[in-house]
Enzyme design. Structure first.
Site, PDB file in Angstrom:
ATOM      1  N   LYS A 158       0.837  -1.205   0.000  1.00  0.00           N
ATOM      2  CA  LYS A 158       0.000   0.000   0.000  1.00  0.00           C
ATOM      3  C   LYS A 158       0.877   1.262   0.000  1.00  0.00           C
ATOM      4  O   LYS A 158       2.097   1.166  -0.016  1.00  0.00           O
ATOM      5  CB  LYS A 158      -0.956  -0.037   1.193  1.00  0.00           C
ATOM      6  CG  LYS A 158      -1.793  -1.329   1.264  1.00  0.00           C
ATOM      7  CD  LYS A 158      -2.889  -1.396   0.213  1.00  0.00           C
ATOM      8  CE  LYS A 158      -3.473  -2.779  -0.017  1.00  0.00           C
ATOM      9  NZ  LYS A 158      -4.243  -3.360   1.069  1.00  0.00           N
TER      10      LYS A 158
HETATM   11  C1  LIG Z   1      -5.215  -4.391   1.613  1.00  0.00           C
HETATM   12  C2  LIG Z   1      -6.695  -4.301   1.604  1.00  0.00           C
HETATM   13  C3  LIG Z   1      -7.499  -4.538   2.736  1.00  0.00           C
HETATM   14  C4  LIG Z   1      -7.012  -5.139   4.004  1.00  0.00           C
HETATM   15  O1  LIG Z   1      -5.910  -4.616   4.548  1.00  0.00           O
HETATM   16  P1  LIG Z   1      -4.907  -5.501   5.439  1.00  0.00           P
HETATM   17  O2  LIG Z   1      -4.115  -4.432   6.109  1.00  0.00           O
HETATM   18  O3  LIG Z   1      -4.085  -6.335   4.484  1.00  0.00           O
HETATM   19  O4  LIG Z   1      -5.694  -6.312   6.382  1.00  0.00           O
HETATM   20  C5  LIG Z   1      -8.856  -4.294   2.638  1.00  0.00           C
HETATM   21  N1  LIG Z   1      -9.407  -3.867   1.512  1.00  0.00           N
HETATM   22  C6  LIG Z   1      -8.693  -3.658   0.388  1.00  0.00           C
HETATM   23  C7  LIG Z   1      -9.380  -3.176  -0.837  1.00  0.00           C
HETATM   24  C8  LIG Z   1      -7.314  -3.891   0.397  1.00  0.00           C
HETATM   25  O5  LIG Z   1      -6.613  -3.694  -0.729  1.00  0.00           O
END
Ligand SMILES: *Cc1c(COP(=O)(O)O)cnc(C)c1O
Length: 397
Positions: free
Chosen positions: A196
């Site tokens: 991210k």
């Molecule tokens: C990465 C992601 C999540 C969850 O995040 P985590 O930190 O990996 O638990 C939820 N929704 C979307 C669209 C994501 O890309």
């Protein structure tokens, strides 16, 4: 995700594998974490509070509550919104399973509204068609970092008294009509997974302007326990705490938070680089008829988490799978975001059927995610462009 190369055909464009996403961690980040390791707190201490304040101020929200990961944060938001058995929550199928799993965790029912074929985001008109007396909330996802049509979603939410929880895992730094994503709905979730925009290893956060949600989120992430004197039912003394509902241990550590705060200082640079690489792709692919580049709606500014090309399969000899494998053979770490959630076996077993979201199902057959992350170089971007050109030329009808 690393997929092995299977069919080496000729000399690949790249000698080394380029992943689709990767963190950028530099010496500042490392020093921030070392400082925590040498200090008094490892788990939730002052660094978590500092990170929460920094994120809240970056997005322009009153409050932020950090969680061990983004999925836990979404679970917390569903709890705080009062989502429970008998409730329905509308979300998109074009997302990671966490966007709807959080609804299931609360014993409620996710309902999938189909996407808009231009933006690939949830279509507000489809949302409206699915609202009924059991509908409690909407979880829109800013897919790839492109903001959802929030005005339309908010009108529906107001009309039907629904809570809006934005899944902004892709959208830290995105703006909608000039305003930062993270300050616009009841609650907004950001994820700090390494692919991210910024990372804390694992981590997530909810931003909100609502004090009641804020208090519930704090208590939920720590077993449902409170020590705050004005919230206690009894008070036996200075040691006393109460567990007032069933929460979880979803706390972020100071180690994660210090990394997150250090990363946030670089967010402008990270987003500028993502935008620059995305425009290089746009420029290179805009005249290739076999490929559709991502449509950008003028109501928002994307923070470009993902760069997705859509194949015009009628103009190609090979399937998406063939093109995908050929790009892997060039050592390009392609991916597919996402398999529509309602098609995943667990959801099929719950009764969700193919056909409920035809746009998402069709899009899934046509998309490929190309590498996009700030730590890549212009040379890497040019390798991807060369590989796409080579493969498309190969499969052109
Ligand atoms: C990465 C992601 C999540 C969850 O995040 P985590 O930190 O990996 O638990 C939820 N929704 C979307 C669209 C994501 O890309």
């Amino acid at each position: 995700m690393l997929i092995e190369r299977k069919f080496p055909l000729d000399k690949p464009i790249r000698d080394s594998y380029l992943p689709y996403g990767r963190q950028w961690v530099d010496e500042d980040d490392i020093q921030s974490v070392i400082k925590i390791l040498k200090g008094d707190y490892l788990t939730t201490g002052p660094a978590v509070g500092e990170f929460e304040q920094e994120i809240a101020s970056y997005v322009g929200a009153k409050y932020a509550v950090a969680f061990s990961n983004g999925t836990a944060a979404l679970h917390g938001a569903c709890f705080a919104a009062g989502i429970g058995e008998g409730d329905e929550v509308i979300t998109t199928p074009m997302t990671f399973a966490a966007s709807s799993n959080c609804v299931l965790y609360q014993g409620a029912k996710p309902v999938f509204a189909d996407i808009d074929f231009n933006t690939y985001n949830i279509d507000p008109q489809k949302v409206e068609e699915l609202i009924n007396d059991n509908t409690k909330a909407i979880i829109p996802v800013h897919f790839t970092g492109q903001p959802v049509a929030l005005d339309e979603i908010h009108i529906l939410a107001k009309k039907h008294s629904l809570v809006v929880i934005e899944d902004a895992a892709h959208a830290l730094g995105a703006t909608y009509k000039g305003k930062n994503v993270g300050s616009l709905s009841d609650m907004t979730m950001f994820s700090f997974h390494p692919v991210k925009h910024i990372t804390s290893g694992e981590g997530g956060i909810i931003t909100t302007n609502n004090e009641e949600y804020y208090q519930k989120l704090l208590q939920f992430r720590s077993h449902g326990i409170t020590r705050e004197p004005d919230k206690l039912i009894e008070n036996h003394g200075p040691w006393y705490y109460e567990m007032q509902f069933l929460g979880f241990n979803y706390r972020m550590t100071d180690i994660q938070a210090a990394l997150g705060t250090s990363q946030l200082r670089k967010i402008d640079k990270f987003i500028d680089l993502r935008k620059k690489f995305a425009s290089m792709y746009n420029e290179a692919f805009k005249d290739i008829n076999e490929i559709q580049i991502p449509y950008q709606d003028q109501s928002g500014s994307s923070s470009w988490h993902l760069y997705i090309i859509r194949l015009n399969l009628e103009k190609l000899l090979g399937s998406r799978k063939k093109v995908f494998e050929a790009l892997l053979n060039e050592n390009i770490g392609v991916n597919v975001h996402y398999i529509p959630v309602h098609l995943l076996p667990y959801y099929s077993q719950l009764g969700y059927q193919r056909g409920i979201c035809p746009n998402a199902e069709k899009l899934y057959e046509e998309i490929i995610t190309l590498p996009l992350f700030p730590a890549m170089t212009e040379e890497d971007v040019n390798d991807v462009i060369a590989a796409v050109n080579k493969v498309i030329n190969n499969y052109r009808k």
